[in-house]
Design a protein around this motif. Structure first.
Motif, PDB file in Angstrom:
ATOM      1  N   GLN A  45       0.841  -1.188   0.000  1.00 26.90           N
ATOM      2  CA  GLN A  45       0.000   0.000   0.000  1.00 26.90           C
ATOM      3  C   GLN A  45       0.876   1.238   0.000  1.00 26.90           C
ATOM      4  O   GLN A  45       1.971   1.231   0.543  1.00 26.90           O
ATOM      5  CB  GLN A  45      -0.897   0.034   1.232  1.00 26.90           C
ATOM      6  CG  GLN A  45      -1.955  -1.016   1.245  1.00 26.90           C
ATOM      7  CD  GLN A  45      -2.816  -0.906   2.494  1.00 26.90           C
ATOM      8  OE1 GLN A  45      -2.368  -0.427   3.528  1.00 26.90           O
ATOM      9  NE2 GLN A  45      -4.047  -1.348   2.384  1.00 26.90           N
ATOM     10  N   LYS A  46       0.376   2.315  -0.599  1.00 29.97           N
ATOM     11  CA  LYS A  46       1.133   3.562  -0.620  1.00 29.97           C
ATOM     12  C   LYS A  46       1.421   4.052   0.795  1.00 29.97           C
ATOM     13  O   LYS A  46       2.476   4.608   1.067  1.00 29.97           O
ATOM     14  CB  LYS A  46       0.369   4.646  -1.374  1.00 29.97           C
ATOM     15  CG  LYS A  46       0.652   4.712  -2.829  1.00 29.97           C
ATOM     16  CD  LYS A  46       0.011   5.960  -3.408  1.00 29.97           C
ATOM     17  CE  LYS A  46       0.372   6.133  -4.847  1.00 29.97           C
ATOM     18  NZ  LYS A  46      -0.239   7.339  -5.411  1.00 29.97           N
ATOM     19  N   ALA A  47       0.487   3.834   1.700  1.00 34.47           N
ATOM     20  CA  ALA A  47       0.652   4.289   3.079  1.00 34.47           C
ATOM     21  C   ALA A  47       1.800   3.567   3.786  1.00 34.47           C
ATOM     22  O   ALA A  47       2.324   4.058   4.785  1.00 34.47           O
ATOM     23  CB  ALA A  47      -0.636   4.098   3.855  1.00 34.47           C
ATOM     24  N   ALA A  48       2.218   2.407   3.267  1.00 36.30           N
ATOM     25  CA  ALA A  48       3.307   1.656   3.877  1.00 36.30           C
ATOM     26  C   ALA A  48       4.674   2.237   3.534  1.00 36.30           C
ATOM     27  O   ALA A  48       5.664   1.921   4.182  1.00 36.30           O
ATOM     28  CB  ALA A  48       3.252   0.195   3.455  1.00 36.30           C
ATOM     29  N   VAL A  49       4.742   3.097   2.533  1.00 35.06           N
ATOM     30  CA  VAL A  49       6.015   3.730   2.164  1.00 35.06           C
ATOM     31  C   VAL A  49       6.306   4.816   3.185  1.00 35.06           C
ATOM     32  O   VAL A  49       5.533   5.748   3.363  1.00 35.06           O
ATOM     33  CB  VAL A  49       5.951   4.315   0.741  1.00 35.06           C
ATOM     34  CG1 VAL A  49       7.226   5.057   0.417  1.00 35.06           C
ATOM     35  CG2 VAL A  49       5.700   3.216  -0.269  1.00 35.06           C
ATOM     36  N   SER A  50       7.433   4.681   3.878  1.00 37.81           N
ATOM     37  CA  SER A  50       7.726   5.639   4.946  1.00 37.81           C
ATOM     38  C   SER A  50       8.802   6.648   4.577  1.00 37.81           C
ATOM     39  O   SER A  50       8.769   7.771   5.055  1.00 37.81           O
ATOM     40  CB  SER A  50       8.132   4.899   6.219  1.00 37.81           C
ATOM     41  OG  SER A  50       9.314   4.173   6.003  1.00 37.81           O
ATOM     42  N   THR A  51       9.775   6.256   3.732  1.00 41.96           N
ATOM     43  CA  THR A  51      10.886   7.155   3.426  1.00 41.96           C
ATOM     44  C   THR A  51      11.242   7.066   1.952  1.00 41.96           C
ATOM     45  O   THR A  51      11.311   5.975   1.382  1.00 41.96           O
ATOM     46  CB  THR A  51      12.131   6.782   4.259  1.00 41.96           C
ATOM     47  OG1 THR A  51      11.771   6.721   5.633  1.00 41.96           O
ATOM     48  CG2 THR A  51      13.233   7.790   4.075  1.00 41.96           C
ATOM     49  N   LEU A  52      11.497   8.206   1.358  1.00 36.22           N
ATOM     50  CA  LEU A  52      11.989   8.292  -0.007  1.00 36.22           C
ATOM     51  C   LEU A  52      13.496   8.485   0.051  1.00 36.22           C
ATOM     52  O   LEU A  52      13.978   9.419   0.681  1.00 36.22           O
ATOM     53  CB  LEU A  52      11.317   9.463  -0.726  1.00 36.22           C
ATOM     54  CG  LEU A  52      11.626   9.660  -2.196  1.00 36.22           C
ATOM     55  CD1 LEU A  52      11.138   8.467  -3.003  1.00 36.22           C
ATOM     56  CD2 LEU A  52      10.947  10.922  -2.695  1.00 36.22           C
ATOM     57  N   LEU A  53      14.238   7.574  -0.556  1.00 32.45           N
ATOM     58  CA  LEU A  53      15.705   7.606  -0.500  1.00 32.45           C
ATOM     59  C   LEU A  53      16.283   8.370  -1.690  1.00 32.45           C
ATOM     60  O   LEU A  53      15.664   8.418  -2.754  1.00 32.45           O
ATOM     61  CB  LEU A  53      16.259   6.178  -0.513  1.00 32.45           C
ATOM     62  CG  LEU A  53      15.858   5.275   0.659  1.00 32.45           C
ATOM     63  CD1 LEU A  53      16.309   3.855   0.390  1.00 32.45           C
ATOM     64  CD2 LEU A  53      16.444   5.799   1.944  1.00 32.45           C
ATOM     65  N   PRO A  54      17.482   8.909  -1.535  1.00 33.19           N
ATOM     66  CA  PRO A  54      18.149   9.533  -2.681  1.00 33.19           C
ATOM     67  C   PRO A  54      18.511   8.480  -3.733  1.00 33.19           C
ATOM     68  O   PRO A  54      18.718   7.306  -3.405  1.00 33.19           O
ATOM     69  CB  PRO A  54      19.421  10.137  -2.083  1.00 33.19           C
ATOM     70  CG  PRO A  54      19.200  10.172  -0.620  1.00 33.19           C
ATOM     71  CD  PRO A  54      18.213   9.107  -0.300  1.00 33.19           C
ATOM     72  N   LYS A  55      18.588   8.903  -4.984  1.00 36.55           N
ATOM     73  CA  LYS A  55      18.921   7.977  -6.077  1.00 36.55           C
ATOM     74  C   LYS A  55      20.295   7.343  -5.842  1.00 36.55           C
ATOM     75  O   LYS A  55      21.224   7.996  -5.391  1.00 36.55           O
ATOM     76  CB  LYS A  55      18.940   8.720  -7.412  1.00 36.55           C
ATOM     77  CG  LYS A  55      17.636   9.346  -7.786  1.00 36.55           C
ATOM     78  CD  LYS A  55      16.693   8.345  -8.340  1.00 36.55           C
ATOM     79  CE  LYS A  55      15.411   9.065  -8.788  1.00 36.55           C
ATOM     80  NZ  LYS A  55      14.402   8.180  -9.223  1.00 36.55           N
ATOM     81  N   GLY A  56      20.391   6.040  -6.114  1.00 39.13           N
ATOM     82  CA  GLY A  56      21.653   5.333  -5.983  1.00 39.13           C
ATOM     83  C   GLY A  56      21.906   4.766  -4.600  1.00 39.13           C
ATOM     84  O   GLY A  56      22.951   4.157  -4.378  1.00 39.13           O
TER      85      GLY A  56
END
Length: 88
Positions: free
Chosen positions: A72-83
């Motif tokens: 689920q989208k709600a389960a995504v907690s952190t967006l990491l930098p590319k690489g």
């Protein structure tokens, strides 16, 4: 005059707890709305993966070559930098 301390407590509570929480929720919603293919994320369960497909309510993550999971989208907690995944 006896209600003044109670009113002051509610004002302090608003600025120390409620307002920052609303700001975090707003940032989290903006991050979920901005998810796109190729983004690297961490889920609430600690799974690290690359977004391969985004729908209205779900995100498909590639966790290994050829291995995809749907969360689920709600389960995504952190967006990491590319690489970041390659650096692990």
């Amino acid at each position: 005059m006896s209600f003044l301390p109670i009113i002051l407590m509610f004002i302090v509570l608003y600025f120390l707890m409620i307002r920052p929480q609303m700001k975090r929720q707003k940032e989290q919603k903006a991050m979920m709305d901005a998810l796109a293919k190729g983004d690297e994320v961490i889920t609430a369960g600690g799974i690290v993966g690359k977004v391969s497909k985004v729908t209205d309510a779900y995100v498909t993550l590639e966790v290994a070559d050829g291995t995809e999971i749907v969360v689920q989208k709600a389960a995504v907690s952190t967006l990491l930098p590319k690489g970041t995944i390659k650096a692990l």
